[in-house]
Design an enzyme around this catalytic site. Sequence first.
Site, short mmCIF file in Angstrom:
data_model
loop_
_atom_site.label_atom_id
_atom_site.label_comp_id
_atom_site.label_asym_id
_atom_site.label_seq_id
_atom_site.Cartn_x
_atom_site.Cartn_y
_atom_site.Cartn_z
CD GLU A 79 -2.20 -1.39 2.90
OE1 GLU A 79 -2.42 -0.35 3.56
OE2 GLU A 79 -2.34 -2.54 3.36
CE LYS A 103 5.92 5.37 6.48
NZ LYS A 103 5.68 6.80 6.77
NE ARG A 123 1.90 5.17 15.77
CZ ARG A 123 2.89 5.20 16.66
NH1 ARG A 123 3.17 6.34 17.27
NH2 ARG A 123 3.60 4.13 16.94
CE LYS A 180 -0.28 -2.47 6.48
NZ LYS A 180 -1.64 -1.93 6.64
CB CYS A 206 11.62 53.88 -2.15
SG CYS A 206 10.57 53.49 -0.72
CB CYS A 255 7.74 49.88 1.65
SG CYS A 255 8.01 51.49 0.86
CB CYS A 298 8.04 51.95 -3.17
SG CYS A 298 9.39 50.75 -3.18
#
Length: 695
Positions: free
Chosen positions: A135, A137, A158, A319, A440, A455, A460
């Site tokens: 399977e 992971k 868990r 498994k 600037c 800023c 700018c």
Amino acid sequence: MRRCAGRNLRNDCNKAIGMPTRKPTRADVEALRRDIDHHNYRYYVLDDPEISDAEYDRLLRRLEEIESQWPEFRSADSPTQRVGAMAPTAGFKVITRTVPMLSIDNAMDADEVREWRERLVRAVGADGERDYVCEPKMDGTAVELIYEKGVFVQASTRGDGTNGEDVTANARTIRAIPLRLRTAEGPAAKKHKIPALLSIRGEIYMRLADFEKINKKQADTGDKLYANPRNTAAGSLKQIDPRVTAERPLRFFAYGAAGLSGTGIHSQWECLETFKQWGLPVNPLSQRCDSIEDIIAYHEKVAAQRDKLPYEIDGVVIKVNDFAVQTEAGTRSRSPRWALAWKFPPQEARTRVNSIAVYVGRTGALTPVAHVEPVHVGGVTVSNVTLHNEDEVLRKDVRVGDTVWVRRAGDVIPELVAPILELRKGNPPKFKMPVKCPVCGTPVERAEGEAVTRCPNTTCPAQIRGRLVHFASRGAMDIEGLGEKLVDTLVTTELVHDPSDIYELTVDKLVELERMGEKSAQNVINAIEGSKHTTMARFIYGLGILGVGETVAELLANNLQSIDELLEADTDKLSEIHGIGEVIAEEIHAWASVAKNKRVVKRLIAAGITFESAPRATSNEFDGQTFVFTGTLTKFTREEAEAEVKKRGGKAAGSVSKQTSYVVAGEKAGSKLEKAQKLGVAVIDEDEFLKMIGR
């Protein structure tokens, strides 16, 4: 529309959708719940939905109305109890398990897998080893779900394996987790009795596309970006308020169980197949393997798919299939001898921080970026890594000269994970955000409670460049050829100061620029002229108002009659628009209150920008359906085709997902067509679309 299969579910749905006028029977309510559970099963387990999301929502609303009017029909396992029925909790209590959730030993290469197999054979004998189940992971967060007599009653993290945290209220909001297990149906279904007490183990995760949407929303509002889908999923599951979890698109895959005695299930593969019959989603990439060679081939196949999967994985789990052999092999103190996790090469790499520069964006936000030694990670070469804001740099304690871990998975933005402190040389100085704008020279500001330093000077040059590039971008005015390089030149030569100046450009002015020929100049001017006929939503998005992304721009365009109304609207009026909160409303109002911004908008309109009328739905023929157009269409422009969908109550999207109803593929269709085929989305050509709209 997702087609119904096997039975006339559309008619069943329509009958169930009307407002309750009389008290239903308990059998009626149970039938409606079974319909909703059935569609959850089709969507999350079989990955083959039969009805649209809109139809599903109407079924759920019908049940909510019944339970609201007649509370005696409400129960803990009702689909309505997923969202909104739970109050915030004060914390998470500890759950102690009688059967621990064990960890699994890791292998990094095929030799280690073979060594594991040899140890297994020594424990159970060559004849007993037989076959395996492999399977993917998942890179998510492990949980245990408890069902009593088939009804979901508890969920826990868990933790340390024996003790986990109670996250029942939050897990209940995840639609992929059935609140009541199904019984096997049909003559071909093998009957396995659901035990009175059942522990399901699995992984809660977040899809990459959903993670990117969340981070885009964070970026649009100036909030901190999340690091990766795994941490975001784990954090979402442990929200104190379940309603916050409900807003996060979490999913679930089951991979194991405790308490299967007496069910007639004798192997891992039979367990996974039974899970699907019970309504529990199982990773479809799971596979039986007869030998180590098969396992190696499976590992290679899944590794090749890794960057194309809609979720993150970091290896495969192997498994022993037969439960009797598992029992014979036994366990160590914390891990089973009959299972192994074969990890993929990490999508992390070590590199060195050469410098940390600070860049100024279109909103004035100062963003620190680490320039690192180029390193190949996650399929690309990374040389720049954003550090987001000052707090993030200080939290991770990143310093120039540090050796650091850089991570990238699929298309996710490269992330600097952490410095390797044991490799730090000397005591380099900590990062400090500059007190003046690096472009600037204006003193910077940081509002109380915000992580972003800005800023404040709207003139700018860095902000001007950013605003111009944004205004010309594909999602806004879509001016082809007006990219970063040309914008930089236009700003440097002072030909353009704000978006309205773009429409004052001429071929004669452009050809005077370095490396700009007459043909290229004419192409740019043609693109600028072509952009004058647009939509109000695109125009609003192009203005670059803080917090106004494409979705908010669409909401404004749909609820306001004109740009003048946008400029004059106060915060209260803007907040009344569903989907626009008070903070964004204040940002819009503040922007529109600046005289210079108003002048720019007036000049843009005076330059000849006009808005096409938003298509109004004249029927509900395509209600609940989403269309994506790709490739070259011969009978329509893309905009005309999308307008036909909207007129019929449908939605036109720019990207393909599981929620897409149809992909209309024209000539030279590319990646969207490939994604549709991979996801199993219905693909039609232009002629079929013409038939659908009666032409």
